[in-house]
Write an enzyme that holds these catalytic residues in place. Structure first.
Site, PDB file in Angstrom:
ATOM      1  N   CYS A  84      75.731  28.161  71.882  1.00 43.58           N
ATOM      2  CA  CYS A  84      76.196  29.222  70.979  1.00 43.58           C
ATOM      3  C   CYS A  84      76.937  28.726  69.755  1.00 43.58           C
ATOM      4  O   CYS A  84      76.662  29.187  68.637  1.00 43.58           O
ATOM      5  CB  CYS A  84      77.038  30.240  71.743  1.00 43.58           C
ATOM      6  SG  CYS A  84      78.659  29.642  72.318  1.00 43.58           S
ATOM      7  N   HIS A 123      82.439  32.261  74.143  1.00 42.75           N
ATOM      8  CA  HIS A 123      81.177  32.512  73.456  1.00 42.75           C
ATOM      9  C   HIS A 123      81.436  32.869  72.006  1.00 42.75           C
ATOM     10  O   HIS A 123      82.417  33.547  71.683  1.00 42.75           O
ATOM     11  CB  HIS A 123      80.389  33.634  74.133  1.00 42.75           C
ATOM     12  CG  HIS A 123      79.086  33.929  73.450  1.00 42.75           C
ATOM     13  ND1 HIS A 123      78.060  33.005  73.393  1.00 42.75           N
ATOM     14  CD2 HIS A 123      78.646  35.014  72.756  1.00 42.75           C
ATOM     15  CE1 HIS A 123      77.044  33.522  72.717  1.00 42.75           C
ATOM     16  NE2 HIS A 123      77.387  34.735  72.312  1.00 42.75           N
ATOM     17  N   ASP A 138      73.791  37.213  66.719  1.00 41.63           N
ATOM     18  CA  ASP A 138      74.025  36.223  67.771  1.00 41.63           C
ATOM     19  C   ASP A 138      72.690  35.603  68.152  1.00 41.63           C
ATOM     20  O   ASP A 138      71.880  36.225  68.844  1.00 41.63           O
ATOM     21  CB  ASP A 138      74.682  36.893  68.975  1.00 41.63           C
ATOM     22  CG  ASP A 138      75.075  35.900  70.067  1.00 41.63           C
ATOM     23  OD1 ASP A 138      74.742  34.702  69.936  1.00 41.63           O
ATOM     24  OD2 ASP A 138      75.713  36.317  71.046  1.00 41.63           O
TER      25      ASP A 138
END
Length: 286
Positions: A84, A123, A138
């Site tokens: 991420c 995250h 994302d």
């Protein structure tokens, strides 16, 4: 009253024209270089199909570096993927270079977390403003990454090229849910407090070095496709097709496993002395 003389921002570097074009070539984008919603939408759709989610670096004991030059080298020029922080920092710089207003956010993950277990805010996602509206982007949530920006102004369900999502707001927190088999499941919770690179570097170091971190102990990969998704957890390979039952396969052959990483997940494997031994353990011991 305290004021900052310089506004702190995660995305204060702009990509050079040749680097931005190299990114476009990697993801297959040939549209306009304008900060419009349609541009954001298409890039968000293309990125997770071309740049896979993968954690080979922490799994092999290779440091995960979050400087822009390292991210460009790894994921644009060397044909690798990332997790991420890598994915969304790179994507954020691309968007910022094109003129979007972008901030980095953090989230506490609830997806696949056992009931009662509390996870840190480990995250990263992005807040993007375009056309006077706020969206979250994302491209780094692995096998459940959404493939279109999601509006923060819309609390009902939102369609993407893949699953349905919805965002609920309670006090200062937003809760992102995904629909799986006609059931809403919580992915993560986030707020709009901007994060800076040092915030991510602390968590990144923990995830890449702590002996109990799943990014250290397990090998993962994911890639979106127009028709669905590929997902890999150690030696368990799953193909998800829209509106069909998922197909699961246990891999036991090292050559097949290596070919899967290279040909299905599009990962140009790093030149690492202990990689093949680690991969052999995955297919024999996982």
């Amino acid at each position: 009253m305290f004021t900052n003389q310089v506004e702190l921002s995660l995305f204060n570097e702009h990509l050079e024209d040749k680097t931005l074009q190299a990114y476009f070539n990697r993801v297959g984008y040939s549209g306009e270089k304008e900060a419009t919603y349609s541009t954001l939408e298409l890039l968000h759709y293309l990125h997770p199909q071309a740049i896979p989610f993968e954690n080979l670096n922490p799994f092999l004991g290779i440091p995960v570096r979050l400087q822009l030059s390292d991210l460009v080298k790894k994921m644009v020029l060397e044909g690798r993927g990332g997790y991420c922080f890598e994915q969304n920092i790179l994507f954020g710089h691309v968007l910022r270079t094109m003129g979007f207003l972008v901030k980095g956010l953090s989230a506490r993950v609830f997806w696949e977390v056992p009931e009662g277990e509390v996870k840190p805010r480990d995250h990263m996602l992005l807040l993007v403003q375009v056309g006077g509206r706020k969206y979250i982007a994302d491209v780094g949530f692995g096998g459940s990454s959404f493939t279109a920006p999601l509006s923060l102004d819309q609390m009902e369900e939102q369609l993407t090229p893949h699953e349905k999502y919805r965002i609920n707001k309670v006090d200062e927190f937003f809760y992102l849910e995904i629909m799986i088999r006609e059931e809403w499941r919580l992915l993560y919770r986030f707020s709009l407090e901007p994060q800076l690179l040092p915030d991510y570097e602390v968590v990144n170091w923990y995830l890449g070095h702590h002996p109990a971190s799943m990014f250290v102990t397990s090998l993962m990969a994911a890639r979106c496709m127009p028709w669905g998704r590929y997902a890999l957890l150690n030696n368990q390979f799953t193909t998800h097709r829209k509106n069909e039952e998922s197909i699961k396969q246990t891999l036991t052959d090292i050559k097949e496993y290596k070919a899967l990483l290279e040909e299905v997940f599009l990962i140009q494997l790093p030149d690492h002395e202990g990689m093949m031994e680690k991969l052999k353990k995955v297919v024999t011991e996982a």
